[in-house]
Design a protein around this motif. Structure first.
Motif, PDB file in Angstrom:
ATOM      1  N   ARG A 103       0.831  -1.206   0.000  1.00 16.18           N
ATOM      2  CA  ARG A 103       0.000   0.000   0.000  1.00 16.18           C
ATOM      3  C   ARG A 103       0.865   1.256   0.000  1.00 16.18           C
ATOM      4  NH1 ARG A 103      -5.519  -0.368   2.085  1.00 16.18           N
ATOM      5  NH2 ARG A 103      -6.143  -2.547   2.276  1.00 16.18           N
ATOM      6  N   ALA A 104       1.879   1.278   0.838  1.00 16.39           N
ATOM      7  CA  ALA A 104       2.732   2.462   0.940  1.00 16.39           C
ATOM      8  C   ALA A 104       3.460   2.734  -0.373  1.00 16.39           C
ATOM      9  CB  ALA A 104       3.736   2.283   2.079  1.00 16.39           C
ATOM     10  N   ARG A 105       3.955   1.683  -1.018  1.00 16.88           N
ATOM     11  CA  ARG A 105       4.702   1.857  -2.269  1.00 16.88           C
ATOM     12  C   ARG A 105       3.777   2.325  -3.392  1.00 16.88           C
ATOM     13  NH1 ARG A 105       7.948   1.625   1.126  1.00 16.88           N
ATOM     14  NH2 ARG A 105       9.803   0.271   1.247  1.00 16.88           N
ATOM     15  N   ILE A 106       2.573   1.779  -3.463  1.00 18.03           N
ATOM     16  CA  ILE A 106       1.635   2.212  -4.499  1.00 18.03           C
ATOM     17  C   ILE A 106       1.288   3.684  -4.318  1.00 18.03           C
ATOM     18  CG2 ILE A 106      -0.748   1.998  -5.334  1.00 18.03           C
ATOM     19  CD1 ILE A 106      -0.513  -1.029  -4.784  1.00 18.03           C
ATOM     20  N   LEU A 107       0.917   4.051  -3.100  1.00 16.00           N
ATOM     21  CA  LEU A 107       0.452   5.418  -2.858  1.00 16.00           C
ATOM     22  C   LEU A 107       1.578   6.443  -2.968  1.00 16.00           C
ATOM     23  CD1 LEU A 107      -2.069   4.721   0.040  1.00 16.00           C
ATOM     24  CD2 LEU A 107      -2.562   5.167  -2.374  1.00 16.00           C
ATOM     25  N   ALA A 108       2.810   6.008  -2.761  1.00 15.15           N
ATOM     26  CA  ALA A 108       3.937   6.925  -2.930  1.00 15.15           C
ATOM     27  C   ALA A 108       4.089   7.344  -4.385  1.00 15.15           C
ATOM     28  CB  ALA A 108       5.227   6.270  -2.439  1.00 15.15           C
ATOM     29  N   VAL A 109       3.736   6.453  -5.295  1.00 14.10           N
ATOM     30  CA  VAL A 109       3.872   6.723  -6.731  1.00 14.10           C
ATOM     31  C   VAL A 109       2.554   7.211  -7.335  1.00 14.10           C
ATOM     32  CG1 VAL A 109       4.453   5.698  -8.966  1.00 14.10           C
ATOM     33  CG2 VAL A 109       5.687   4.988  -6.905  1.00 14.10           C
TER      34      VAL A 109
ATOM     35  N   ASP B 252      -3.514   8.874  -5.902  1.00 16.77           N
ATOM     36  CA  ASP B 252      -4.943   9.003  -6.148  1.00 16.77           C
ATOM     37  C   ASP B 252      -5.624   7.682  -6.475  1.00 16.77           C
ATOM     38  OD1 ASP B 252      -4.796  11.788  -5.785  1.00 16.77           O
ATOM     39  OD2 ASP B 252      -4.176  12.065  -7.868  1.00 16.77           O
ATOM     40  N   ASP B 253      -4.857   6.582  -6.439  1.00 17.20           N
ATOM     41  CA  ASP B 253      -5.428   5.280  -6.765  1.00 17.20           C
ATOM     42  C   ASP B 253      -6.149   4.675  -5.565  1.00 17.20           C
ATOM     43  OD1 ASP B 253      -4.257   5.616  -9.208  1.00 17.20           O
ATOM     44  OD2 ASP B 253      -2.828   3.958  -9.016  1.00 17.20           O
ATOM     45  N   ALA B 254      -7.120   3.819  -5.848  1.00 16.67           N
ATOM     46  CA  ALA B 254      -7.813   3.053  -4.810  1.00 16.67           C
ATOM     47  C   ALA B 254      -7.097   1.727  -4.598  1.00 16.67           C
ATOM     48  CB  ALA B 254      -9.259   2.806  -5.214  1.00 16.67           C
ATOM     49  N   ILE B 255      -7.280   1.144  -3.418  1.00 14.54           N
ATOM     50  CA  ILE B 255      -6.642  -0.136  -3.095  1.00 14.54           C
ATOM     51  C   ILE B 255      -7.634  -1.023  -2.352  1.00 14.54           C
ATOM     52  CG2 ILE B 255      -4.753  -1.311  -1.899  1.00 14.54           C
ATOM     53  CD1 ILE B 255      -3.142   1.273  -2.089  1.00 14.54           C
TER      54      ILE B 255
ATOM     55  N   ASP C 274     -10.455  -1.041   2.674  1.00 10.98           N
ATOM     56  CA  ASP C 274     -10.345  -0.478   1.330  1.00 10.98           C
ATOM     57  C   ASP C 274      -9.909   0.974   1.406  1.00 10.98           C
ATOM     58  OD1 ASP C 274     -11.203  -2.898   0.459  1.00 10.98           O
ATOM     59  OD2 ASP C 274     -13.155  -2.228  -0.270  1.00 10.98           O
ATOM     60  N   HIS C 275      -9.027   1.349   0.497  1.00  7.21           N
ATOM     61  CA  HIS C 275      -8.558   2.744   0.406  1.00  7.21           C
ATOM     62  C   HIS C 275      -9.222   3.380  -0.807  1.00  7.21           C
ATOM     63  CE1 HIS C 275      -5.735   6.146   0.638  1.00  7.21           C
ATOM     64  NE2 HIS C 275      -5.714   6.072  -0.686  1.00  7.21           N
ATOM     65  N   PRO C 276     -10.009   4.429  -0.632  1.00  8.19           N
ATOM     66  CA  PRO C 276     -10.692   5.047  -1.774  1.00  8.19           C
ATOM     67  C   PRO C 276      -9.726   5.827  -2.653  1.00  8.19           C
ATOM     68  CG  PRO C 276     -11.073   6.328   0.212  1.00  8.19           C
ATOM     69  CD  PRO C 276     -10.324   5.107   0.645  1.00  8.19           C
ATOM     70  N   GLY C 277     -10.094   6.015  -3.903  1.00  7.37           N
ATOM     71  CA  GLY C 277      -9.258   6.775  -4.819  1.00  7.37           C
ATOM     72  C   GLY C 277     -10.109   7.553  -5.806  1.00  7.37           C
TER      73      GLY C 277
END
Length: 268
Positions: A53-59, A62-65, A72-75
């Motif tokens: 999660r941290a690596r995705i959101l660092a790049v 605005d994406d959801a996970i 769930d992380h909204p995006g």
């Protein structure tokens, strides 16, 4: 864009596997349970998902996970990542080889990129929508489908006793009609085994999206067919999804395999 998402998933998947290996070398224990006492979660599951999660959101902030272990992380970007930090946790716990990190990316409800990294061997399966599938960077494809009686079928079982009873009844009815059945413990890797020709079909009723999202794309991009069909799990588990039967085969073997599943009682 799908190729870019695939490459990001590969980089992150490798890092998550390295973390899980490191944690296993230091000794592991059950941190929690989910659907039953044998449906376990380890600290490595949680740490791997937190890293992903941290690596995705660092790049891509605005994406959801959607992940197996966290909320769930909204995006707002239209891209949603579907993450299984360790698929095959019981194998991981016991030191068995079939466990993997599975990461898929979805745009408008369609999986467009998927990566499954075998945590034991390091073998990397990857696919991008319309660009084919690879194993360790080399293109792969399904094997030609043999007659039903010569097909090696891969499957899995849930962790609730009532669900297992239903699954085992169906598998027992299918077994006399195929070469043999294997249960290795990772839905994601099983789908990839069909994709690279080391299996002829996969069936299991009840896996979650994080189990099959990446592997399903790898299979379809390797010349296979993948779908969620209406099974009979709701007869014993009313909260199950209507289309919870996960099926994957080479495209030329789809109809005969689905017919065999119907005869064995898998289909509603």
């Amino acid at each position: 864009m799908s190729a870019e998402l695939r490459e990001l998933a590969l980089v992150i998947g490798r890092e998550a596997v390295a973390l899980a290996r490191q944690m296993r070398d230091g000794g592991i224990a059950v941190a929690d349970t989910k659907s039953s006492a044998v449906d376990v979660v380890t600290a490595a599951d949680r740490a791997s998902e937190e890293l992903i999660r941290a690596r995705i959101l660092a790049v891509r902030p605005d994406d959801a996970i959607m992940g197996e272990e966290g909320e769930d992380h909204p995006g707002t970007s239209g891209v949603r990542w579907i993450v299984d930090p360790i698929d095959g946790t019981v194998n991981y716990l016991y030191g068995l080889p079939d466990w993997a990190v599975s990461i898929a990316a979805e745009i408008d409800g369609e999986i467009v990129a998927g990566v499954v990294v075998n945590g034991s061997s390091g073998v990397e399966y990857a696919a991008a929508r319309g660009a084919g599938a690879t194993r360790d960077g080399r293109p792969i494809g399904v094997r030609p489908t043999p007659p039903l009686a010569e097909r090696l079928v891969l499957t899995g079982f849930g962790y609730r006793s009532d669900v297992r009873t239903h699954q085992a009844t169906c598998v027992a009815a299918l077994l006399p009609h195929v070469r043999d059945i294997r249960r290795m413990g990772s839905c994601a890797l099983d789908l990839c085994h069909v994709a690279d020709g080391s299996g002829d079909a996969y069936v299991e009723e009840g896996p979650s999206p994080w189990d099959y999202a990446a592997g399903g794309l790898v299979l379809t991009e390797a010349g296979g067919r993948f779908a969620l069909l209406a099974g009979r799990l709701r007869e014993v588990s009313p909260e199950a999804a209507t289309n919870a039967l996960v099926v994957g085969t080479p495209a030329d073997g789809w109809d005969t395999f689905v017919n065999a599943l119907r005869t064995a009682g898998f289909l509603a």
